[in-house]
Design a protein around this motif. Sequence first.
Motif, mmCIF file in Angstrom:
data_model
loop_
_atom_site.group_PDB
_atom_site.id
_atom_site.type_symbol
_atom_site.label_atom_id
_atom_site.label_comp_id
_atom_site.label_asym_id
_atom_site.label_seq_id
_atom_site.Cartn_x
_atom_site.Cartn_y
_atom_site.Cartn_z
ATOM 1 N N PRO A 77 3.149 29.488 -9.990
ATOM 2 C CA PRO A 77 4.098 28.693 -9.198
ATOM 3 C C PRO A 77 3.431 28.092 -7.964
ATOM 4 N N PHE A 78 3.840 26.886 -7.624
ATOM 5 C CA PHE A 78 3.344 26.253 -6.405
ATOM 6 C C PHE A 78 4.418 25.323 -5.856
ATOM 7 N N VAL A 79 4.237 24.936 -4.607
ATOM 8 C CA VAL A 79 5.139 23.996 -3.951
ATOM 9 C C VAL A 79 4.298 22.959 -3.225
ATOM 10 N N PHE A 80 4.941 21.869 -2.824
ATOM 11 C CA PHE A 80 4.294 20.887 -1.968
ATOM 12 C C PHE A 80 4.821 21.061 -0.545
ATOM 13 N N VAL A 81 3.883 21.095 0.409
ATOM 14 C CA VAL A 81 4.219 21.281 1.818
ATOM 15 C C VAL A 81 3.759 20.043 2.584
ATOM 16 N N GLN A 82 4.651 19.504 3.407
ATOM 17 C CA GLN A 82 4.320 18.329 4.224
ATOM 18 C C GLN A 82 3.574 18.772 5.482
ATOM 19 N N ASP A 83 2.408 18.179 5.710
ATOM 20 C CA ASP A 83 1.624 18.575 6.875
ATOM 21 C C ASP A 83 2.038 17.748 8.094
ATOM 22 N N ALA A 84 1.376 18.009 9.218
ATOM 23 C CA ALA A 84 1.741 17.350 10.475
ATOM 24 C C ALA A 84 1.465 15.850 10.459
ATOM 25 N N ALA A 121 7.455 30.592 8.061
ATOM 26 C CA ALA A 121 8.631 29.969 8.675
ATOM 27 C C ALA A 121 8.209 28.704 9.411
ATOM 28 N N GLY A 122 8.948 27.626 9.206
ATOM 29 C CA GLY A 122 8.640 26.356 9.832
ATOM 30 C C GLY A 122 7.935 25.380 8.915
ATOM 31 N N ASP A 123 7.336 25.861 7.813
ATOM 32 C CA ASP A 123 6.705 24.947 6.854
ATOM 33 C C ASP A 123 7.763 24.020 6.254
ATOM 34 N N ARG A 124 7.376 22.744 6.116
ATOM 35 C CA ARG A 124 8.290 21.764 5.521
ATOM 36 C C ARG A 124 7.972 21.664 4.027
ATOM 37 N N LEU A 167 13.738 31.620 1.800
ATOM 38 C CA LEU A 167 14.353 31.125 0.575
ATOM 39 C C LEU A 167 14.134 29.622 0.483
ATOM 40 N N ILE A 168 13.770 29.174 -0.703
ATOM 41 C CA ILE A 168 13.615 27.746 -0.947
ATOM 42 C C ILE A 168 14.382 27.385 -2.209
ATOM 43 N N PRO A 169 14.787 26.130 -2.379
ATOM 44 C CA PRO A 169 15.518 25.723 -3.592
ATOM 45 C C PRO A 169 14.679 25.920 -4.853
ATOM 46 N N VAL A 170 15.354 26.203 -5.947
ATOM 47 C CA VAL A 170 14.655 26.360 -7.227
ATOM 48 C C VAL A 170 13.917 25.080 -7.596
ATOM 49 N N SER A 171 14.488 23.924 -7.236
ATOM 50 C CA SER A 171 13.873 22.643 -7.578
ATOM 51 C C SER A 171 12.539 22.425 -6.872
ATOM 52 N N ALA A 172 12.260 23.187 -5.811
ATOM 53 C CA ALA A 172 11.005 23.009 -5.080
ATOM 54 C C ALA A 172 9.830 23.681 -5.772
ATOM 55 N N VAL A 173 10.093 24.596 -6.687
ATOM 56 C CA VAL A 173 9.031 25.385 -7.323
ATOM 57 C C VAL A 173 8.580 24.681 -8.600
ATOM 58 N N LEU A 174 7.270 24.413 -8.684
ATOM 59 C CA LEU A 174 6.650 23.803 -9.865
ATOM 60 C C LEU A 174 5.648 24.784 -10.454
ATOM 61 N N ASP A 202 11.965 14.397 -0.214
ATOM 62 C CA ASP A 202 12.815 15.166 0.705
ATOM 63 C C ASP A 202 12.115 16.480 1.038
ATOM 64 N N ALA A 203 11.714 16.626 2.283
ATOM 65 C CA ALA A 203 11.043 17.850 2.738
ATOM 66 C C ALA A 203 11.836 18.453 3.883
ATOM 67 N N LYS A 204 12.108 19.755 3.781
ATOM 68 C CA LYS A 204 12.891 20.441 4.800
ATOM 69 C C LYS A 204 12.168 21.705 5.249
ATOM 70 N N PRO A 205 12.304 22.064 6.518
ATOM 71 C CA PRO A 205 11.652 23.288 7.002
ATOM 72 C C PRO A 205 12.334 24.535 6.456
ATOM 73 N N VAL A 206 11.542 25.565 6.210
ATOM 74 C CA VAL A 206 12.084 26.840 5.754
ATOM 75 C C VAL A 206 12.127 27.804 6.928
ATOM 76 N N ALA A 207 13.109 28.688 6.881
ATOM 77 C CA ALA A 207 13.271 29.667 7.957
ATOM 78 C C ALA A 207 13.702 30.991 7.355
ATOM 79 N N SER A 208 13.414 32.061 8.054
ATOM 80 C CA SER A 208 13.842 33.382 7.604
ATOM 81 C C SER A 208 15.357 33.492 7.708
ATOM 82 N N GLN A 209 15.984 33.991 6.652
ATOM 83 C CA GLN A 209 17.435 34.112 6.638
ATOM 84 C C GLN A 209 17.842 35.346 5.852
#
Length: 384
Positions: free
Chosen positions: A332-339, A366-369, A318-325, A54-61
């Motif tokens: 800390p790192f995350v996985f980002v889905q590319d184009a 902003a916009g990274d999945r 802001l990203i979910p805590v579950s996304a941070v490894l 499950d990958a979702k885009p992040v945005a400034s909020q």
Amino acid sequence: MNTNHPALALVSLGVVALFVAGCGSRPDAAAADAPPPDSTSALVLPPAQRERIDAKPVASQSFHPVVTTTGTVAFDGNQSTQVLAPISGPVARILVQPGDHVTQGQALAYVSSPDFASAIADYRKADAQASNAKRVADLDQQLFKNDAIARRDMEQAQTDAVTAAADRDAAAQQLRALGVSDSTLHALQAGQPVATAYGVIRAPIEGTLVERLITPGELLQAGTTPCFTVADISKMWVMANVFGSDLGKVQLGDIATVTTSATPQPFRGRVDNIAALVDPTTKATQVRVLVTNTGRLLKKDMYVTVAIQSRHTENGLLIPVSAVLRDDDNRPFVFVQDAKGGYERRTVALGPRVDERYEITAGLHAGDRVVSEGGLFLQFAQSQ
């Protein structure tokens, strides 16, 4: 070797040039300060496995930041007091022990004191003088009505009676200050003998006896020797240390959560004071949080963690805590889905935690999945 040959000379010059270039090159200063780049390439999954990610885009909020810091527990200064000895003398008997609940005016200890005996004698004298002065004043008033004495004599007798009554009241007040009960005072007023010539140390407020500072036989000094500490421990103060970078986010009335290793359940409180001074040693400002002491588990001087929910509004990613490894070095790192549908690992910098989300201060745009579910599977797959 014959270095005069033209081909060999050219090769030698090339080697020297490469050596000089390698020795003279220096990395850019900004690059040296940056976090190490992610060396892993994008991970491509089969379509069946990609459905589990499950990958979702992040945005400034906008969000309300949480100021997390440490603090220590203290008694509520408005509901606690140290009991000083009201009279001098040796301790005759201690009536309570730490942990006992005491009511206002309850006897805590007896003191064998010459001050007490002297105060009783002074009261008896003052009471006798007041009674006699009143009797004389009443008699002079009758004589004046019968023209037996002058008005001046009658008024002088009345003045003497008022003065004697005031002296008796002052002596009674002195006895109360020494801890004499109302029943003992009534017995003295009735002319009855007092069984024991003991002074009494009484509780000034209702609460829990949290400290006993005296022992039987110890010599007390009036107004100087601390004897007990009484506190209402249903509410406690938590003194949190807030540094300058976070101080502007904290306001009176902010909700705070206090956690301790003593219990998995957090304590809820509210900021009720922000100090006007900065600690010269730590450069932190003390923020006082009034906390309901559920279960009486918070103890004085206990070390706690404080999370203050600011009402100040900020903007960020802001990203979910579950996304941070975390990697092997705890970065800390995350996985980002590319184009193209692949997943690349990207090191990030974490800001404060906001409920079940982390603010990301570097590493994402902003916009990274960002992968919020399935990151552990990707981490395992990438390690194979």
